[in-house]
Design an enzyme around this catalytic site. Structure first.
Site, PDB file in Angstrom:
ATOM      1  N   TYR A 114       0.454  -0.804  -0.064  1.00  0.00           N
ATOM      2  CA  TYR A 114      -0.217   0.260   0.469  1.00  0.00           C
ATOM      3  C   TYR A 114       0.677   1.028   0.175  1.00  0.00           C
ATOM      4  O   TYR A 114       0.579   2.279  -0.495  1.00  0.00           O
ATOM      5  CB  TYR A 114      -0.963  -0.285   1.195  1.00  0.00           C
ATOM      6  CG  TYR A 114      -1.877  -0.866   1.301  1.00  0.00           C
ATOM      7  CD1 TYR A 114      -2.338  -2.040   0.521  1.00  0.00           C
ATOM      8  CD2 TYR A 114      -3.198  -0.898   2.367  1.00  0.00           C
ATOM      9  CE1 TYR A 114      -3.741  -2.905   0.072  1.00  0.00           C
ATOM     10  CE2 TYR A 114      -4.216  -1.722   1.729  1.00  0.00           C
ATOM     11  CZ  TYR A 114      -4.083  -2.636   1.251  1.00  0.00           C
ATOM     12  OH  TYR A 114      -5.444  -3.476   0.767  1.00  0.00           O
ATOM     13  N   LYS A 170       2.492 -15.785   2.289  1.00  0.00           N
ATOM     14  CA  LYS A 170       2.154 -15.707   0.848  1.00  0.00           C
ATOM     15  C   LYS A 170       3.472 -16.065   0.849  1.00  0.00           C
ATOM     16  O   LYS A 170       4.062 -16.282   0.468  1.00  0.00           O
ATOM     17  CB  LYS A 170       2.088 -14.956  -0.089  1.00  0.00           C
ATOM     18  CG  LYS A 170       1.228 -15.760  -1.021  1.00  0.00           C
ATOM     19  CD  LYS A 170       0.151 -16.820  -1.004  1.00  0.00           C
ATOM     20  CE  LYS A 170      -0.215 -17.247  -2.159  1.00  0.00           C
ATOM     21  NZ  LYS A 170      -1.318 -18.726  -2.329  1.00  0.00           N
ATOM     22  N   ASP A 221      -4.421 -17.876   1.424  1.00  0.00           N
ATOM     23  CA  ASP A 221      -5.736 -18.065   0.870  1.00  0.00           C
ATOM     24  C   ASP A 221      -6.556 -18.951   2.191  1.00  0.00           C
ATOM     25  O   ASP A 221      -7.638 -19.642   1.967  1.00  0.00           O
ATOM     26  CB  ASP A 221      -5.321 -18.487  -0.189  1.00  0.00           C
ATOM     27  CG  ASP A 221      -4.254 -19.692  -0.255  1.00  0.00           C
ATOM     28  OD1 ASP A 221      -3.258 -19.700   0.246  1.00  0.00           O
ATOM     29  OD2 ASP A 221      -3.328 -20.517  -1.578  1.00  0.00           O
ATOM     30  N   ASP A 227      -6.367  -5.844   5.545  1.00  0.00           N
ATOM     31  CA  ASP A 227      -6.880  -5.321   4.973  1.00  0.00           C
ATOM     32  C   ASP A 227      -7.907  -6.280   4.957  1.00  0.00           C
ATOM     33  O   ASP A 227      -9.255  -5.918   5.540  1.00  0.00           O
ATOM     34  CB  ASP A 227      -6.492  -4.113   3.924  1.00  0.00           C
ATOM     35  CG  ASP A 227      -7.516  -3.612   3.824  1.00  0.00           C
ATOM     36  OD1 ASP A 227      -8.659  -3.318   4.325  1.00  0.00           O
ATOM     37  OD2 ASP A 227      -7.075  -2.902   2.764  1.00  0.00           O
ATOM     38  N   ASP A 279     -11.787  -7.325   7.574  1.00  0.00           N
ATOM     39  CA  ASP A 279     -13.018  -7.013   7.201  1.00  0.00           C
ATOM     40  C   ASP A 279     -14.266  -8.832   7.145  1.00  0.00           C
ATOM     41  O   ASP A 279     -14.975  -8.556   7.466  1.00  0.00           O
ATOM     42  CB  ASP A 279     -13.514  -6.325   5.665  1.00  0.00           C
ATOM     43  CG  ASP A 279     -13.611  -4.839   6.102  1.00  0.00           C
ATOM     44  OD1 ASP A 279     -13.017  -4.375   6.955  1.00  0.00           O
ATOM     45  OD2 ASP A 279     -13.809  -4.390   4.748  1.00  0.00           O
TER      46      ASP A 279
END
Ligand code: NAD
Length: 352
Positions: free
Chosen positions: A137, A187, A219, A243, A247
């Site tokens: 980001y 990952k 994943d 992020d 959520d």
């Protein structure tokens, strides 16, 4: 020395829900000094700046900040620099808040609010620790340019080992105060940055022998969160994965009005706020659920001031009002007692 808390009610339902949280703080009688300032749309209206200088000064000198929410349609057409959200990004950056803590708790009384089967989520209590100031980001270089005759978009993922170590410590220390398990999400099979992430987490683990560390690929973590979320205690991950996963985890509980959050700096100074927005559709109607903000007070007591007992008192008071059957309209179901924002605050105070 008196500890100072900066109160930023913000916009929409912000003033209503922070008023109830402030009543709870005052009822605990812990000798805090509370001072209120403007942030977001309210600050734009008064000063033209969503994060005015007076607020900056107060936020910097306070030990902790309690925020309602900012934003609303009234300010949506303003230039980007003057939008309420800019105030939020501004204060997070200004205070160096690199660690975002979001619990997802499902009280047994609210198990029907989740879209998952009650037995999968009832009693859920997980904490997502998300790195907030690094990762893809913020990485440079980034952009969209023309290369070899076509548009080319690119971003850069990177973490230094010190950035990983400091967020890792937040996760291990949080786990020590809870279920003593950390699952680090990466990952590493594809991304070198996250191989480093995994290595640094492994290097930290021996310093916290009372905490069990495990690893999971992102994943699989996304899948496990909806398959068997109760296997987790603390989940720690980078900015982008965090992020998305935070959520996903918050929606397991199905009730946005119940979820607190904390963003911490290196010295456990923190900004505490509900996970939801300013809900302009119900603002000023005594309809908003103040419990996420009241539970943010519990996080403030625990993480900035190390007042575990007082934090537990607030959380137990919330559990008690739910068990007594009080519900704001967002979590109402037949057979329970409807309460407005103020009545919910009254019930929590009585339970305290
Ligand atoms: P929202 O979270 O404000 O509202 C989504 C829905 O949930 C609405 O129907 C609302 O009524 C309901 N809701 C939210 N909080 C509730 C509560 N405590 N009790 C009962 N119901 C509640 O999200 P949105 O509608 O997408 O955004 C509204 C405004 O809030 C926008 O201006 C947005 O930019 C801003 N926002 C601010 C923050 C923040 O301050 N941290 C976060 C998200 C959105």
């Amino acid at each position: 020395m008196t500890k100072k808390i900066c109160i930023l009610p913000g916009d929409g339902i912000g003033p209503e829900i922070t008023a109830e949280a402030v009543r709870v703080l005052n009822a605990l009688n812990l000798g805090f000094e509370l001072e209120t300032a403007l942030l977001g749309g309210a600050a734009v209206d008064a000063t033209g700046n969503p994060y005015p200088e007076a607020t900056q000064k107060l936020a910097r000198e306070a030990d902790a900040v309690l925020l309602g929410a900012v934003g609303g349609p009234k300010w949506d057409a303003l230039p980007r620099e003057q939008r309420p959200e800019r105030g939020l990004l501004g204060i997070r950056k200004d205070l160096n808040l690199f660690a975002n803590l979001r619990p997802a708790i499902l009280y047994p009384e609210l198990a029907n609010a989740s879209s998952l089967k009650p037995e999968v989520v009832s009693g859920l209590d997980i904490l997502i620790v998300r790195e907030l100031t690094g990762d893809i980001y913020f990485g440079q270089p980034r952009g969209i340019e023309i290369r070899e005759g076509e548009r080319f978009g690119f971003n850069t993922m990177h973490y230094t080992e010190s950035e990983i170590r400091r967020i890792g410590r937040v996760a291990f220390e949080a786990a020590q105060k809870r279920g003593k398990k950390v699952c680090s999400v990466d990952k590493m099979n594809v991304l070198e940055t996250t191989q480093l992430w995994r290595d640094v987490m492994n290097e930290l683990a021996p310093e916290y022998p009372d905490v069990e560390l495990s690893h999971m690929l992102v994943d699989n973590a996304a899948m496990q969160l909806v398959r068997a979320p109760k296997q987790f205690d603390v989940l720690v991950t980078g900015n982008m994965f965090g992020d998305i996963l935070s959520d996903e985890a918050s929606m397991l509980t199905g009730s946005i009005g119940m979820l607190p959050s904390a963003s911490l700096d290196q010295h456990n100074k923190g900004l505490y706020e509900p996970s939801h927005g300013s809900a302009p559709d119900i603002a000023g109607k005594n309809l908003a659920n103040p419990l996420a903000t009241i539970l943010s007070v519990a996080m403030l007591l625990r993480y900035t001031f190390n007042l575990e007992e007082a934090a537990g008192r607030v959380e137990n008071a919330v559990k008690k009002v739910l068990a007594q059957g009080y519900r704001t309209s967002d979590i109402f179901e037949a057979g329970t007692q409807k309460a407005g924002t103020k009545e919910m605050g009254d019930a929590v105070l009585a339970a305290l």
